[in-house]
Scaffold this motif. Structure first.
Motif, PDB file in Angstrom:
ATOM      1  N   VAL A  53       1.141   7.117   8.479  1.00  0.00           N
ATOM      2  CA  VAL A  53       1.326   8.817   8.171  1.00  0.00           C
ATOM      3  C   VAL A  53       2.582   9.285   8.307  1.00  0.00           C
ATOM      4  CG1 VAL A  53       0.152  10.963   8.838  1.00  0.00           C
ATOM      5  CG2 VAL A  53      -1.138   8.821   8.944  1.00  0.00           C
ATOM      6  N   LEU A  54       2.997   9.675   7.250  1.00  0.00           N
ATOM      7  CA  LEU A  54       4.442  10.509   7.561  1.00  0.00           C
ATOM      8  C   LEU A  54       4.377  12.005   7.397  1.00  0.00           C
ATOM      9  CD1 LEU A  54       6.456   8.218   4.692  1.00  0.00           C
ATOM     10  CD2 LEU A  54       6.235   7.881   7.286  1.00  0.00           C
ATOM     11  N   PHE A  55       4.949  12.648   8.312  1.00  0.00           N
ATOM     12  CA  PHE A  55       4.894  14.063   8.341  1.00  0.00           C
ATOM     13  C   PHE A  55       6.297  14.647   7.937  1.00  0.00           C
ATOM     14  CE2 PHE A  55       2.055  12.529  11.533  1.00  0.00           C
ATOM     15  CZ  PHE A  55       0.883  13.386  11.538  1.00  0.00           C
ATOM     16  N   LYS A  56       6.173  15.382   6.626  1.00  0.00           N
ATOM     17  CA  LYS A  56       7.433  16.021   6.101  1.00  0.00           C
ATOM     18  C   LYS A  56       7.262  17.286   6.012  1.00  0.00           C
ATOM     19  CE  LYS A  56       9.553  12.119   4.833  1.00  0.00           C
ATOM     20  NZ  LYS A  56      10.796  11.577   5.386  1.00  0.00           N
ATOM     21  N   ILE A  57       8.532  17.884   6.176  1.00  0.00           N
ATOM     22  CA  ILE A  57       8.808  19.451   5.999  1.00  0.00           C
ATOM     23  C   ILE A  57       9.361  19.692   4.718  1.00  0.00           C
ATOM     24  CG2 ILE A  57       9.952  21.525   6.748  1.00  0.00           C
ATOM     25  CD1 ILE A  57       7.922  20.467   8.560  1.00  0.00           C
ATOM     26  N   GLY A  58       8.659  20.816   3.903  1.00  0.00           N
ATOM     27  CA  GLY A  58       9.265  21.187   2.799  1.00  0.00           C
ATOM     28  C   GLY A  58       9.117  22.610   2.591  1.00  0.00           C
ATOM     29  N   TYR A  59      10.164  23.315   1.759  1.00  0.00           N
ATOM     30  CA  TYR A  59      10.273  24.644   1.713  1.00  0.00           C
ATOM     31  C   TYR A  59       9.585  25.058   0.427  1.00  0.00           C
ATOM     32  CZ  TYR A  59      12.020  29.371   0.875  1.00  0.00           C
ATOM     33  OH  TYR A  59      11.958  30.694   0.540  1.00  0.00           O
ATOM     34  N   GLY A  60       8.870  25.685   0.611  1.00  0.00           N
ATOM     35  CA  GLY A  60       7.857  26.228  -0.653  1.00  0.00           C
ATOM     36  C   GLY A  60       8.180  27.782  -0.856  1.00  0.00           C
ATOM     37  N   GLY A  61       8.837  28.527  -0.456  1.00  0.00           N
ATOM     38  CA  GLY A  61       9.276  29.944  -0.599  1.00  0.00           C
ATOM     39  C   GLY A  61       8.022  30.791  -0.380  1.00  0.00           C
ATOM     40  N   LYS A  63       0.844  -1.266   0.002  1.00  0.00           N
ATOM     41  CA  LYS A  63       0.007   0.076   0.180  1.00  0.00           C
ATOM     42  C   LYS A  63       0.908   1.062  -0.025  1.00  0.00           C
ATOM     43  CE  LYS A  63      -3.556   0.036   2.991  1.00  0.00           C
ATOM     44  NZ  LYS A  63      -4.172   0.276   4.064  1.00  0.00           N
ATOM     45  N   ARG A  64       0.394   2.266  -0.795  1.00  0.00           N
ATOM     46  CA  ARG A  64       1.337   3.402  -0.916  1.00  0.00           C
ATOM     47  C   ARG A  64       1.083   4.063   0.718  1.00  0.00           C
ATOM     48  NH1 ARG A  64      -0.697   8.485  -1.246  1.00  0.00           N
ATOM     49  NH2 ARG A  64      -2.477   7.794  -1.484  1.00  0.00           N
ATOM     50  N   MET A  65       2.208   4.820   0.996  1.00  0.00           N
ATOM     51  CA  MET A  65       2.271   5.367   2.280  1.00  0.00           C
ATOM     52  C   MET A  65       1.602   6.718   1.931  1.00  0.00           C
ATOM     53  SD  MET A  65       6.183   4.730   3.521  1.00  0.00           S
ATOM     54  CE  MET A  65       6.682   5.604   2.249  1.00  0.00           C
ATOM     55  N   LEU A  66       0.833   7.071   3.006  1.00  0.00           N
ATOM     56  CA  LEU A  66       0.157   8.378   3.229  1.00  0.00           C
ATOM     57  C   LEU A  66       0.976   9.498   3.710  1.00  0.00           C
ATOM     58  CD1 LEU A  66      -2.691   9.953   3.163  1.00  0.00           C
ATOM     59  CD2 LEU A  66      -2.928   9.404   5.701  1.00  0.00           C
ATOM     60  N   LEU A  67       1.137  10.451   2.801  1.00  0.00           N
ATOM     61  CA  LEU A  67       2.167  11.292   3.005  1.00  0.00           C
ATOM     62  C   LEU A  67       1.517  12.680   3.447  1.00  0.00           C
ATOM     63  CD1 LEU A  67       5.136  12.701   2.838  1.00  0.00           C
ATOM     64  CD2 LEU A  67       4.757  12.951   0.449  1.00  0.00           C
ATOM     65  N   LEU A  68       2.161  13.379   4.553  1.00  0.00           N
ATOM     66  CA  LEU A  68       1.751  14.759   4.837  1.00  0.00           C
ATOM     67  C   LEU A  68       2.848  15.652   4.530  1.00  0.00           C
ATOM     68  CD1 LEU A  68      -0.334  16.483   6.280  1.00  0.00           C
ATOM     69  CD2 LEU A  68       0.407  15.846   8.436  1.00  0.00           C
ATOM     70  N   ALA A  69       2.687  16.451   3.914  1.00  0.00           N
ATOM     71  CA  ALA A  69       3.682  17.486   3.598  1.00  0.00           C
ATOM     72  C   ALA A  69       3.291  18.844   4.036  1.00  0.00           C
ATOM     73  CB  ALA A  69       3.977  17.361   1.954  1.00  0.00           C
ATOM     74  N   ALA A  70       4.269  19.506   4.703  1.00  0.00           N
ATOM     75  CA  ALA A  70       4.031  20.796   5.236  1.00  0.00           C
ATOM     76  C   ALA A  70       5.073  21.693   4.479  1.00  0.00           C
ATOM     77  CB  ALA A  70       4.389  20.882   6.514  1.00  0.00           C
ATOM     78  N   VAL A  71       4.569  22.961   4.297  1.00  0.00           N
ATOM     79  CA  VAL A  71       5.616  24.047   4.030  1.00  0.00           C
ATOM     80  C   VAL A  71       6.313  24.829   4.841  1.00  0.00           C
ATOM     81  CG1 VAL A  71       5.701  25.997   2.116  1.00  0.00           C
ATOM     82  CG2 VAL A  71       4.194  23.832   1.735  1.00  0.00           C
ATOM     83  N   ALA A  72       7.584  24.954   5.143  1.00  0.00           N
ATOM     84  CA  ALA A  72       8.087  25.829   6.060  1.00  0.00           C
ATOM     85  C   ALA A  72       9.127  26.624   5.518  1.00  0.00           C
ATOM     86  CB  ALA A  72       8.314  24.924   7.497  1.00  0.00           C
ATOM     87  N   ALA A  73       9.265  27.938   5.777  1.00  0.00           N
ATOM     88  CA  ALA A  73      10.244  28.470   5.354  1.00  0.00           C
ATOM     89  C   ALA A  73      11.632  28.308   6.335  1.00  0.00           C
ATOM     90  CB  ALA A  73      10.041  29.918   5.274  1.00  0.00           C
ATOM     91  N   PRO A  74      12.723  27.909   5.920  1.00  0.00           N
ATOM     92  CA  PRO A  74      13.823  27.677   6.815  1.00  0.00           C
ATOM     93  C   PRO A  74      14.369  29.093   7.037  1.00  0.00           C
ATOM     94  CG  PRO A  74      14.705  27.336   4.421  1.00  0.00           C
ATOM     95  CD  PRO A  74      13.050  27.498   4.318  1.00  0.00           C
ATOM     96  N   PHE A  75      14.045  30.040   6.674  1.00  0.00           N
ATOM     97  CA  PHE A  75      14.608  31.505   7.063  1.00  0.00           C
ATOM     98  C   PHE A  75      13.413  32.630   7.061  1.00  0.00           C
ATOM     99  CE2 PHE A  75      15.002  31.705   2.567  1.00  0.00           C
ATOM    100  CZ  PHE A  75      14.514  32.977   2.194  1.00  0.00           C
ATOM    101  N   HIS A  76      13.610  33.302   7.735  1.00  0.00           N
ATOM    102  CA  HIS A  76      12.724  34.382   7.484  1.00  0.00           C
ATOM    103  C   HIS A  76      13.208  35.784   7.932  1.00  0.00           C
ATOM    104  CE1 HIS A  76       9.021  36.698   8.305  1.00  0.00           C
ATOM    105  NE2 HIS A  76       8.110  35.959   8.492  1.00  0.00           N
ATOM    106  N   PRO A  77      13.256  36.611   7.007  1.00  0.00           N
ATOM    107  CA  PRO A  77      13.748  38.252   7.342  1.00  0.00           C
ATOM    108  C   PRO A  77      12.787  38.730   8.103  1.00  0.00           C
ATOM    109  CG  PRO A  77      12.903  37.994   5.033  1.00  0.00           C
ATOM    110  CD  PRO A  77      12.934  36.469   5.632  1.00  0.00           C
TER     111      PRO A  77
END
Length: 367
Positions: A351-359, A2-16
């Motif tokens: 359920v996988l909780f993943k962090i990704g940067y989306g700008g 079975k395909r794993m259920l992926l939870l992708a979040a968007v988080a900026a690794p920096f912030h002026p």
């Protein structure tokens, strides 16, 4: 499989820093106090263990007329061979306001990697301080991560005294605001570093006497922030006593390896391997872990009624804290499967909780 259920979040690794100057007026109906959960002794198997890096939870605000429902929090966990806390869970239950960052801060702490420990406990006690007595660094830190409302004028006055000419209206207007190349700076997994710059302006609007008034002690960020401030330009003439914060967000804390779904499947399961949903799970990240860019996973077991509703949901395992299991239950709980003649039992979803940067632009940055 079975395909794993992926939870992708968007988080900026920096912030002026956006506009973080002292507000011209802040209404205060009651007296604010700064609340901090302070870690105590760490014991593993009854023996005292010294942390390599024990991160303090972020502070919170409360009003003087309220009393905290809990004065102590105790957590139990294990330490793996790398010195990382795992299987973090709170002992006891009940409300404990201002504690959302306690478990995440423990999850990004590190301990000696000489040998793993299976049974560790750490208690946190609640420290409450008036804004007049709170450490200025704690007030600055709260202003940059305001988890429970806006900081009162009394707190801002401790950060930047109101008699400085930089607060005289009209305030200096940025003509050209420079920032460091944040992505080129070495970040720290799960830790937000900040640098509060102090400076004056000459009559041409050039920052002079630039120095670090307070910071988390990241020398690379301190140097880059001061250099960027010197390159900035402002309108409004000569001023003194200006402050401006810059920060670099946390880098990602990778999730530990997750087990295969089949390895967790209950004996006698009648649930087929499929990804078919009538109402798919709603993928949402727990904000306290999103703010620190902490990844995790959970394995959820459930049954399916003949009409497709899910029931008997339970957490089979979660890492690095129990909160990922709690969040995964919410992700899976409202979903529905296709109807069937007899229903199904022993279904498992990872359920996988993943962090990704989306700008994301600064105004949309959830961190």
């Amino acid at each position: 499989m079975k395909r794993m259920l992926l939870l992708a979040a968007v988080a900026a690794p920096f912030h002026p820093a956006a506009s973080q100057s002292v507000p011209s007026s802040v209404a205060t109906a009651n007296v604010q106090r700064l609340a901090a959960w302070m870690p105590g002794e760490l014991r593993c198997g009854g023996a005292l263990v010294t942390a390599t890096t024990l991160q303090r939870p972020w502070t919170a605000l409360h009003w003087s007329g309220t009393r905290a429902p809990a004065q102590e929090l105790r957590y139990r966990f294990r330490i793996d061979a790398t010195g990382r806390p795992m299987s973090v869970r709170r002992e006891g239950s009940g409300p404990a306001w201002g504690s959302a960052d306690v478990a995440p801060s423990l999850a990004v702490s590190r301990f000696p990697a000489a040998a793993p420990h299976a049974d560790c406990t750490l208690a946190y006690s609640l420290r409450q301080t008036s804004l007049a007595d709170a450490p200025v660094g704690d007030l600055i830190s709260y202003s940059l991560t305001p988890l429970s409302g806006r900081l009162a004028a009394e707190g801002w006055a401790r950060i930047q005294p109101p008699d400085t000419s930089c607060l005289v209206e009209p305030r200096p207007r940025p003509l050209m605001q420079a920032f460091p190349d944040f992505l080129a700076l070495p970040g720290t997994p799960g830790v937000k570093h900040w640098s509060m710059l102090a400076y004056d302006l000459d009559r041409k609007g050039r920052p002079i006497h630039v120095r670090v008034a307070s910071s988390t002690g990241d020398p690379a960020l301190d140097r880059a922030a001061a250099q960027a401030m010197r390159a900035s330009r402002f309108a409004g003439g000569a001023r003194t006593g200006c402050l401006y914060p810059m920060w670099r967000g946390p880098t990602t804390v990778a999730a530990p390896e997750a087990p295969a779904e089949d390895a967790m499947r209950p004996t006698g399961s009648t649930c087929p391997h499929d990804d078919t949903w009538v109402n798919p799970p709603r993928l949402r990240y727990a904000q306290p872990y999103h703010r620190r860019s902490i990844e995790g996973w959970a394995v959820i077991a459930f049954d399916v009624a003949p009409w497709g509703a899910l029931g008997n949901l339970r957490v089979l395992a979660s890492e690095p804290t129990e909160d990922f299991g709690t969040q995964a239950l919410q992700v899976i709980g409202a979903a529905t499967k296709p109807p069937s003649a007899t229903g199904r039992t022993g279904c498992v979803e990872r359920v996988l909780f993943k962090i990704g940067y989306g700008g994301l632009p600064a105004g949309d940055d959830p961190a």
